[in-house]
Motif scaffolding. Structure first.
Motif, PDB file in Angstrom:
ATOM      1  N   ALA A 133       0.670   9.758   2.393  1.00 59.82           N
ATOM      2  CA  ALA A 133       1.816   8.860   2.229  1.00 59.82           C
ATOM      3  C   ALA A 133       1.409   7.600   1.472  1.00 59.82           C
ATOM      4  O   ALA A 133       2.177   7.079   0.645  1.00 59.82           O
ATOM      5  CB  ALA A 133       2.387   8.491   3.604  1.00 59.82           C
ATOM      6  N   ALA A 134       0.195   7.101   1.729  1.00 57.98           N
ATOM      7  CA  ALA A 134      -0.291   5.921   1.023  1.00 57.98           C
ATOM      8  C   ALA A 134      -0.482   6.207  -0.465  1.00 57.98           C
ATOM      9  O   ALA A 134      -0.161   5.368  -1.315  1.00 57.98           O
ATOM     10  CB  ALA A 134      -1.599   5.437   1.644  1.00 57.98           C
ATOM     11  N   ILE A 135      -0.986   7.395  -0.784  1.00 55.30           N
ATOM     12  CA  ILE A 135      -1.160   7.770  -2.186  1.00 55.30           C
ATOM     13  C   ILE A 135       0.195   7.839  -2.893  1.00 55.30           C
ATOM     14  O   ILE A 135       0.354   7.358  -4.018  1.00 55.30           O
ATOM     15  CB  ILE A 135      -1.879   9.133  -2.293  1.00 55.30           C
ATOM     16  N   HIS A 136       1.196   8.418  -2.215  1.00 55.45           N
ATOM     17  CA  HIS A 136       2.537   8.483  -2.795  1.00 55.45           C
ATOM     18  C   HIS A 136       3.107   7.081  -3.012  1.00 55.45           C
ATOM     19  O   HIS A 136       3.797   6.822  -4.010  1.00 55.45           O
ATOM     20  CB  HIS A 136       3.471   9.295  -1.890  1.00 55.45           C
ATOM     21  N   GLN A 137       2.814   6.179  -2.082  1.00 55.44           N
ATOM     22  CA  GLN A 137       3.262   4.797  -2.240  1.00 55.44           C
ATOM     23  C   GLN A 137       2.601   4.157  -3.462  1.00 55.44           C
ATOM     24  O   GLN A 137       3.258   3.450  -4.237  1.00 55.44           O
ATOM     25  CB  GLN A 137       2.925   3.987  -0.984  1.00 55.44           C
ATOM     26  N   ALA A 138       1.313   4.398  -3.647  1.00 52.68           N
ATOM     27  CA  ALA A 138       0.605   3.867  -4.816  1.00 52.68           C
ATOM     28  C   ALA A 138       1.186   4.431  -6.111  1.00 52.68           C
ATOM     29  O   ALA A 138       1.336   3.702  -7.102  1.00 52.68           O
ATOM     30  CB  ALA A 138      -0.885   4.181  -4.716  1.00 52.68           C
ATOM     31  N   VAL A 139       1.510   5.722  -6.116  1.00 46.75           N
ATOM     32  CA  VAL A 139       2.121   6.338  -7.300  1.00 46.75           C
ATOM     33  C   VAL A 139       3.439   5.639  -7.640  1.00 46.75           C
ATOM     34  O   VAL A 139       3.705   5.315  -8.809  1.00 46.75           O
ATOM     35  CB  VAL A 139       2.348   7.847  -7.069  1.00 46.75           C
ATOM     36  N   ARG A 140       4.265   5.394  -6.628  1.00 43.28           N
ATOM     37  CA  ARG A 140       5.553   4.729  -6.862  1.00 43.28           C
ATOM     38  C   ARG A 140       5.350   3.330  -7.436  1.00 43.28           C
ATOM     39  O   ARG A 140       6.090   2.904  -8.338  1.00 43.28           O
ATOM     40  CB  ARG A 140       6.357   4.659  -5.558  1.00 43.28           C
ATOM     41  N   ARG A 141       4.364   2.621  -6.930  1.00 43.47           N
ATOM     42  CA  ARG A 141       4.123   1.258  -7.411  1.00 43.47           C
ATOM     43  C   ARG A 141       3.657   1.246  -8.865  1.00 43.47           C
ATOM     44  O   ARG A 141       4.049   0.385  -9.646  1.00 43.47           O
ATOM     45  CB  ARG A 141       3.113   0.554  -6.504  1.00 43.47           C
ATOM     46  N   ILE A 142       2.805   2.207  -9.216  1.00 41.10           N
ATOM     47  CA  ILE A 142       2.358   2.281 -10.610  1.00 41.10           C
ATOM     48  C   ILE A 142       3.543   2.627 -11.515  1.00 41.10           C
ATOM     49  O   ILE A 142       3.734   2.014 -12.575  1.00 41.10           O
ATOM     50  CB  ILE A 142       1.231   3.310 -10.760  1.00 41.10           C
ATOM     51  N   ARG A 143       4.347   3.607 -11.117  1.00 42.60           N
ATOM     52  CA  ARG A 143       5.517   3.978 -11.917  1.00 42.60           C
ATOM     53  C   ARG A 143       6.469   2.804 -12.094  1.00 42.60           C
ATOM     54  O   ARG A 143       7.139   2.673 -13.126  1.00 42.60           O
ATOM     55  CB  ARG A 143       6.254   5.139 -11.247  1.00 42.60           C
ATOM     56  N   TYR A 144       6.521   1.931 -11.081  1.00 42.06           N
ATOM     57  CA  TYR A 144       7.394   0.761 -11.135  1.00 42.06           C
ATOM     58  C   TYR A 144       6.888  -0.259 -12.153  1.00 42.06           C
ATOM     59  O   TYR A 144       7.624  -1.140 -12.584  1.00 42.06           O
ATOM     60  CB  TYR A 144       7.478   0.134  -9.740  1.00 42.06           C
ATOM     61  N   GLY A 145       5.614  -0.113 -12.555  1.00 40.16           N
ATOM     62  CA  GLY A 145       5.090  -1.014 -13.576  1.00 40.16           C
ATOM     63  C   GLY A 145       3.917  -1.851 -13.134  1.00 40.16           C
ATOM     64  O   GLY A 145       3.557  -2.837 -13.791  1.00 40.16           O
ATOM     65  N   GLN A 146       3.297  -1.477 -12.021  1.00 43.17           N
ATOM     66  CA  GLN A 146       2.157  -2.238 -11.522  1.00 43.17           C
ATOM     67  C   GLN A 146       0.850  -1.551 -11.894  1.00 43.17           C
ATOM     68  O   GLN A 146       0.839  -0.395 -12.294  1.00 43.17           O
ATOM     69  CB  GLN A 146       2.280  -2.407 -10.002  1.00 43.17           C
ATOM     70  N   ALA A 147      -0.247  -2.282 -11.778  1.00 40.47           N
ATOM     71  CA  ALA A 147      -1.576  -1.753 -12.093  1.00 40.47           C
ATOM     72  C   ALA A 147      -2.368  -1.577 -10.806  1.00 40.47           C
ATOM     73  O   ALA A 147      -2.311  -2.423  -9.911  1.00 40.47           O
ATOM     74  CB  ALA A 147      -2.318  -2.697 -13.038  1.00 40.47           C
TER      75      ALA A 147
END
Length: 242
Positions: A133-147
């Motif tokens: 779930a944490a990895i999926h959260q990180a994926v969403r944050r990167i897609r949102y435009g974060q590094a």
């Protein structure tokens, strides 16, 4: 030992003093939106990371072969020599960079608040379900435009020798459909891991050219891991390094 105690005491004081900046960040977010907020957080956290390294007697040489995009999805992929790697990346990669951290750090006041402001993701390693779930959260944050920064070795090398990059670690960048900036870290293991106390030493950070998202998607995870490993390892094996 005195230098180590002074360093961590200074870190605590700096973190407490920077709490005064949170109302300013909320104001920036309300007026300028999330991008302005991220840039303000990046300026503040980058500033105190550089200042902490200076206070610890750590001169930093930066080889900027490329610059990361100012905004948009990005994975920073680096070798992992020591605990100071995070300070080095936060201080000298010129944009806000979050990272995946163990959930135990959420118990630390002030530091965990800043980590949340940086969009860090906390992972429960003892639970495969929560880790996913944490990895999926990180994926969403990167897609949102974060590094976000990844360490494909999986743990600190505590020296210059690099471990093989784990192909599975490439899943985050590929699922996020993000470009990758390879980064070589050289010398941070001397700052703490080598002697167990804060030790002044010169370190070097190499920012390599961006791997486009199209290339990240086209390569298999094994091919991508091998390509990044070769790029990041090269400065460590250069005759001018060491």
């Amino acid at each position: 030992m005195l230098r180590t105690l002074a360093f961590f005491a200074y870190l605590a004081v700096l973190m407490i003093l920077t709490l005064l900046l949170f109302p300013l960040l909320w104001f920036v977010c309300a007026i300028g939106g999330s991008r302005a907020y991220d840039r303000a957080v990046g300026m503040i956290t980058g500033g105190w990371a550089r200042h902490l390294l200076w206070f610890g007697g750590v001169p930093v040489d930066v080889d900027r072969r490329a610059r990361p995009p100012r905004d948009g999805p990005l994975c920073v992929v680096a070798n992992h020599q020591g605990d100071a790697d995070i300070l080095l990346v936060v201080g000298f990669v010129p944009r806000l960079v979050g990272f995946i951290a163990k959930r135990e750090l959420t118990r630390l006041p002030v530091i965990s608040w800043w980590m949340r402001a940086m969009h860090c993701v906390f992972i429960e390693r003892s639970s495969a379900r929560q880790a996913l779930a944490a990895i999926h959260q990180a994926v969403r944050r990167i897609r949102y435009g974060q590094a976000m920064i990844l360490f494909p070795e999986g743990t600190r090398s505590r020296g210059r020798a690099m471990a093989r990059f784990k192909p599975g670690s490439m899943k985050l960048a590929q699922d996020a459909e993000a470009p990758i900036m390879p980064v070589t870290i050289d010398g941070t293991y001397r700052l703490f891991e080598q002697r167990g106390v804060i030790t002044p030493a010169r370190v070097r950070l190499t920012l390599h050219p961006i791997v486009p998202a199209e290339t990240v998607a086209r390569l298999s995870r094994r091919e991508l891991a091998a390509c990044l490993e070769e790029t990041i390892r090269a400065p460590l094996e250069s005759p001018e390094s060491g």
